[in-house]
Scaffold this active site. Structure first.
Site, PDB file in Angstrom:
ATOM      1  N   GLY A   1       0.872  -1.174   0.000  1.00 56.56           N
ATOM      2  CA  GLY A   1       0.000   0.000   0.000  1.00 56.56           C
ATOM      3  C   GLY A   1       0.912   1.227   0.000  1.00 56.56           C
ATOM      4  CB  ALA A   2       0.999   4.185  -2.240  1.00 63.12           C
TER       5      ALA A   2
ATOM      6  CD  GLN B   1      -2.826  -7.091  -3.172  1.00 59.92           C
ATOM      7  OE1 GLN B   1      -3.499  -7.836  -3.880  1.00 59.92           O
ATOM      8  NE2 GLN B   1      -1.679  -6.594  -3.570  1.00 59.92           N
TER       9      GLN B   1
ATOM     10  CG  ASP C   1       0.189   2.243  -5.891  1.00 59.56           C
ATOM     11  OD1 ASP C   1      -0.952   1.775  -6.038  1.00 59.56           O
ATOM     12  OD2 ASP C   1       0.979   1.859  -5.007  1.00 59.56           O
TER      13      ASP C   1
ATOM     14  CG  ASN D   1      -5.107   1.709  -7.438  1.00 58.67           C
ATOM     15  OD1 ASN D   1      -4.346   1.780  -6.465  1.00 58.67           O
ATOM     16  ND2 ASN D   1      -6.300   1.146  -7.340  1.00 58.67           N
TER      17      ASN D   1
END
Ligand code: MRU
Length: 308
Positions: free
Chosen positions: A46-47, A171, A212, A222
């Site tokens: 996750g960014a 995810q 992202d 993304n």
């Protein structure tokens, strides 16, 4: 509040996201290169979360008297697509007190997500389709796209989330479903290929995703599969909202064509081991700006001209 990152002077603790929800295993890391490896192999993902972990990676390097520039280079190189990673490392590297700056980065992220959630809450009601995990596990807490959902529920909206399972790392199936269960968010898991049917049937009236890296022109990188959602959302006349903390906006990148999309080991693809075929495993895709209805930030909602 659910958290996946804890720091004590000299040790970074990460909740190992590779083994959730079967196991809640915490790993203790002591060096920047261990943190870089944890980012590369998706212990933390996750960014915003990888930026926070990298900030603490620099704090570990500073405590050990390691070369900070070298540590910064190693951390930034761990994953190429999320611009937050470079942004977070640069921010902490430039500070006089590295450890305090890493903690500030972490604390600020939670504040940003709560503000972003407030701006986004009014956009959502009823069924909402999402992909990947953009919640507390992917950030310093609350989440971005999932944070909008949390905030909308806090405002009394009757939200029902549809979560794409998000192959090949799952995810959605493993992490978003787990977070929703913890917080009693109504969530129905769907196969990635069921997304069009979710919209066609009217089950969801909005799509909300994280990002992202957003290029200067709004093209949005993304999780792989976001572009599919954007195309079908436009077909069915459903809005697509991108939850975008400003740390994910990259004015130095002109368009989506200039975004480096991470390609991961083909062995991550289920079934690849079953036959001698070639495989391609990009981790992200790029949605053209014209398919995005709005970017929801911590300072307000940014819309494409003409989208109303
Ligand atoms: O490969 P991942 O799990 O790091 O990908 C994560 C995503 O694509 C998220 O949507 C994005 O980082 C935003 S998280 C708030």
């Amino acid at each position: 509040m659910l958290t996946a990152i804890r720091y004590e002077p000299g040790t970074l603790y990460l909740l190992d996201q590779r083994v959730l929800p079967a196991e809640e295993r915490w790993l203790a890391l002591a060096t920047a290169s261990e943190v870089a490896e944890a980012i590369r192999c998706m212990v933390v993902r996750g960014a915003p979360a990888i930026a926070i972990a990298a900030g603490y990676g620099l704090a570990l390097a500073a405590r050990r008297g390691s070369d900070l520039d070298e540590a910064a280079r190693t951390l930034v190189a761990a994953r190429p697509t999320a611009v937050n990673l470079r942004w977070g490392v640069d921010r902490v590297r430039q500070a006089r007190d590295i450890e305090a700056a890493a903690r500030d980065l972490h604390d600020d992220d939670l504040r940003v997500n709560l503000a972003l959630g407030e701006h986004g809450a009014t956009l959502l009601d009823g069924g909402v389709l999402t992909i990947c995990n953009t919640g507390a596990l992917a950030t310093g807490g609350h989440g971005t796209a999932l944070g909008m959902v949390r905030s909308a529920i806090a405002h009394g909206r009757d939200i029902h989330l549809y979560a794409c399972e998000t192959r090949p790392w799952f995810q959605g199936a493993r992490l978003t479903a787990w977070e929703c269960a913890q917080d009693r968010i109504r969530c129905t898991l769907v196969a990635d290929g069921a997304a069009a049917s979710v919209l066609a049937s009217g089950r969801a009236r909005a799509v909300v995703v994280g990002c992202d890296r957003v290029a200067r022109n709004g093209d949005t990188a993304n999780k792989l599969g976001t572009l599919n959602l954007a195309v079908i959302a436009r077909h069915f006349g459903v809005p697509l909202y991108v939850a975008m903390p400003w740390s994910s906006y990259d004015p130095a990148t002109a368009t989506g064509r200039d975004i480096i999309v991470e390609e991961r080991d083909p062995a991550e693809l289920g079934g690849y081991q079953h036959g001698p075929v070639d495989a391609w495993n990009p981790a992200f895709d790029v949605t053209p700006a014209e398919l995005v209805s709005a970017w929801v930030t911590e300072t307000g909602v940014v819309r494409v001209l003409g989208e109303g």
